[in-house]
Design an enzyme around this catalytic site. Structure first.
Site, PDB file in Angstrom:
ATOM      1  N   CYS A  94      36.354  41.709  30.948  1.00  0.00           N
ATOM      2  CA  CYS A  94      36.399  41.657  32.412  1.00  0.00           C
ATOM      3  C   CYS A  94      37.701  42.302  32.897  1.00  0.00           C
ATOM      4  CB  CYS A  94      36.308  40.210  32.888  1.00  0.00           C
ATOM      5  SG  CYS A  94      36.345  40.048  34.692  1.00  0.00           S
ATOM      6  N   CYS A 114      32.776  39.019  26.697  1.00  0.00           N
ATOM      7  CA  CYS A 114      32.652  39.260  28.138  1.00  0.00           C
ATOM      8  C   CYS A 114      33.935  38.899  28.870  1.00  0.00           C
ATOM      9  CB  CYS A 114      31.465  38.484  28.714  1.00  0.00           C
ATOM     10  SG  CYS A 114      31.530  36.689  28.458  1.00  0.00           S
ATOM     11  N   CYS A 144      35.684  39.498  41.211  1.00  0.00           N
ATOM     12  CA  CYS A 144      34.669  40.209  40.428  1.00  0.00           C
ATOM     13  C   CYS A 144      34.403  41.578  41.047  1.00  0.00           C
ATOM     14  CB  CYS A 144      33.389  39.377  40.407  1.00  0.00           C
ATOM     15  SG  CYS A 144      32.019  40.164  39.536  1.00  0.00           S
ATOM     16  N   CYS A 193      31.942  33.545  20.672  1.00  0.00           N
ATOM     17  CA  CYS A 193      32.092  34.880  21.254  1.00  0.00           C
ATOM     18  C   CYS A 193      32.724  34.798  22.645  1.00  0.00           C
ATOM     19  CB  CYS A 193      30.725  35.563  21.351  1.00  0.00           C
ATOM     20  SG  CYS A 193      30.795  37.215  22.086  1.00  0.00           S
ATOM     21  N   ASP A 205      17.070  34.410  44.635  1.00  0.00           N
ATOM     22  CA  ASP A 205      18.470  34.849  44.780  1.00  0.00           C
ATOM     23  C   ASP A 205      19.105  34.444  46.106  1.00  0.00           C
ATOM     24  OD1 ASP A 205      20.860  36.176  44.033  1.00  0.00           O
ATOM     25  OD2 ASP A 205      20.245  37.948  45.134  1.00  0.00           O
ATOM     26  N   CYS A 265      27.802  42.127  25.825  1.00  0.00           N
ATOM     27  CA  CYS A 265      27.220  40.914  25.249  1.00  0.00           C
ATOM     28  C   CYS A 265      26.364  41.235  24.020  1.00  0.00           C
ATOM     29  CB  CYS A 265      26.367  40.210  26.301  1.00  0.00           C
ATOM     30  SG  CYS A 265      25.543  38.720  25.693  1.00  0.00           S
ATOM     31  N   CYS A 300      26.121  31.359  22.805  1.00  0.00           N
ATOM     32  CA  CYS A 300      27.356  32.164  22.838  1.00  0.00           C
ATOM     33  C   CYS A 300      28.263  31.896  21.635  1.00  0.00           C
ATOM     34  CB  CYS A 300      28.139  31.884  24.131  1.00  0.00           C
ATOM     35  SG  CYS A 300      27.437  32.650  25.610  1.00  0.00           S
TER      36      CYS A 300
END
Length: 378
Positions: free
Chosen positions: A198, A194, A214, A191, A134, A247, A188
Site C-alpha cells: 500500500c 497487501c 486510500c 501474509c 454497494d 494478493c 491470509c
C-alpha cells in the site's frame, strides 16, 4: 425442510441468471461490524461516501421489519484484458481500476437481484425483500462473510476460493428463514503483502483501512489533490488495484463469465490528452456506463493532468497552458499550473508568470507558486 428445498431451487436459478456464487445468512445484527465501524468513525478513517448511520449499516431489521435471512450474491469480473493499448511517449494513457471495467456493476447486480426477487415471489406467497448493491446501507462485506461467500482479507476485500477478490457483491434481505451457510475460514495466514504494497499506508492494520488515505478514495475526490498523493497516484484515473494485484489468492485468477463486464481497452485505459477537452455530453456518452464515471468528469480530468505530469509529457504543455488560462474551474486551472511546472518545458515558466497576473483564486495562486518552484529548483 421446505425451505431447504426452496434454497436449493434458488441456488440453481441463481446460476442460470449468471450469479457466480450465492450464500445464505441469518439477518441478526452485525455486532462485530458495528464495533469496527464505531472504531473507524472514532479514528476518522471513514471516506464520507458511506450511506446511513452505523445502526442502519449493521441492523437488517431497520430495512425490512420482518427480516429473517439475507441472501448474498457474488459476480466475478475479469482481471486481465484481452488486448492492451500501447502507452507510449506522445500518447500517454490513464487507468481505470478493474472494478470499473465493463458495464456499471451496480446496474448488472441489481438486475440479477430483481430477477431473483421475482423468482422467489412467484414461489412464496407473502414474500418480502430489500436488495442492495454497494450503495445501500448494509456492509456488503459483512454480509458476504457471514453467508460463506468468502473471507475478509487483510486488504479489506472479500476473497473467494474460486474467484479471489475479483467479485462484485450484493445482498437481499428476506422474510424467509433460510438455513444459513457456513463462513469460509480465513486464508491470509501470515501474509502481509497487501499492507506492505500500500503506497500511502492506508492499510493501517490487517483488515483496517484509513479510507481517506486510500488512493482509490483520493482519485474520487473533487477538490485539489493533496501534494503527498500526486506522485503515488501515477496514471490512475479512478480507483486502485495494487492491494488486489499483490494478493497470492488472486494469482492466476481471470474470470470472463459475463460479456457486459468485459473491458473496452480504449475506455479503461484512455488517452490522457483528449480527456482534457472532453465535453460533458461526450464524457457521458463514452464513460457514462462505467462505475468510474459516477463522480463526473472533473476528478477524471484532474487525475489526467496529474498523470501527464507524472509522465513529464511535454506534448501536453500547450493544452495545459490553455486550461490554466481559460478553464472556469479553479481545480483544473491550478492543477494544470502545477503540472506545467512538474513537466518543466521552459516556456511553461513564462506562461505561469503571465497567468499569475490575472488569477484571483488563492488556491490556484498557490498551485502556480508550486509550479514555478519546480523551475527554480532545476
Amino acid at each position: 425442510m421446505a425451505n431447504e428445498t426452496l434454497k436449493a431451487e434458488i441456488i440453481e436459478y441463481a446460476k442460470s441468471i449468471g450469479i457466480d456464487k450465492i450464500g445464505f445468512a441469518a439477518a441478526n445484527p452485525f455486532a462485530e461490524m458495528k464495533s469496527r465501524l464505531k472504531m473507524q468513525q472514532d479514528d476518522d478513517y471513514q471516506s464520507g461516501f458511506e450511506k446511513g448511520t452505523i445502526e442502519e449499516r449493521t441492523e437488517p431489521e431497520l430495512h425490512l421489519d420482518d427480516a429473517e435471512s439475507i441472501i448474498a450474491i457474488a459476480v466475478a469480473y475479469p482481471s486481465r484484458m484481452k488486448s492492451r493499448p500501447t502507452n507510449k511517449k506522445g500518447n500517454r494513457r490513464g487507468n481505470f481500476c478493474r472494478a470499473s471495467w465493463g458495464h456499471d456493476y451496480h446496474i448488472v447486480l441489481n438486475e440479477k437481484l430483481e430477477k431473483l426477487e421475482a423468482y422467489i415471489a412467484s414461489r412464496v406467497t407473502g414474500f418480502r425483500s430489500r436488495s442492495m448493491v454497494d450503495t445501500g446501507e448494509l456492509s456488503d462485506r459483512a454480509v458476504a462473510e457471514r453467508a460463506g461467500i468468502g473471507f475478509s482479507g487483510k486488504n479489506c476485500s472479500i476473497i473467494t476460493p474460486e474467484f479471489g477478490s475479483y467479485v462484485y457483491l450484493g445482498e437481499m434481505i428476506t422474510n424467509i428463514p433460510f438455513p444459513s451457510d457456513e463462513p469460509v475460514d480465513d486464508g491470509c495466514g501470515d501474509c502481509t503483502l497487501c499492507i506492505e504494497a500500500c503506497p500511502t499506508g492506508a492499510l493501517v492494520a490487517p483488515g483496517r483501512l484509513n479510507a481517506q488515505n486510500c488512493i482509490a478514495f483520493v482519485t474520487q475526490t473533487k477538490g485539489f489533490m493533496p501534494d503527498e498523493y500526486r506522485e503515488k497516484v501515477g496514471n490512475q484515473l479512478y480507483g486502485f488495484d495494487t492491494c488486489q494485484l499483490v494478493c497470492p489468492k488472486n494469482k492466476g485468477i481471470d474470470t470472463h463469465h459475463h460479456p457486459e463486464l468485459e473491458p473496452d481497452p480504449e475506455l479503461v485505459k484512455p488517452e490522457l490528452l483528449p480527456l482534457l477537452s472532453i465535453s460533458n455530453r461526450e464524457f457521458k456518452q463514452s464513460f457514462g456506463k462505467m462505475a468510474g464515471s459516477w463522480r463526473g468528469k472533473k476528478p477524471i480530468q484532474r487525475n489526467a493532468i496529474i498523470a501527464l505530469a507524472h509522465y513529464k509529457e511535454t506534448s501536453a504543455v500547450d493544452r495545459l497552458i490553455e486550461l490554466m488560462k481559460e478553464d472556469p474551474r479553479p481545480v483544473i486551472r491550478g492543477t494544470a499550473a502545477w503540472a506545467i511546472g512538474k513537466i518543466g518545458r521552459e516556456d511553461g515558466r513564462q506562461a505561469i508568470l503571465d497567468c499569475q497576473q490575472q488569477e484571483v483564486d488563492e488556491e490556484v495562486l498557490e498551485e502556480m507558486a508550486k509550479g514555478l518552484a519546480y523551475f527554480s529548483h532545476r
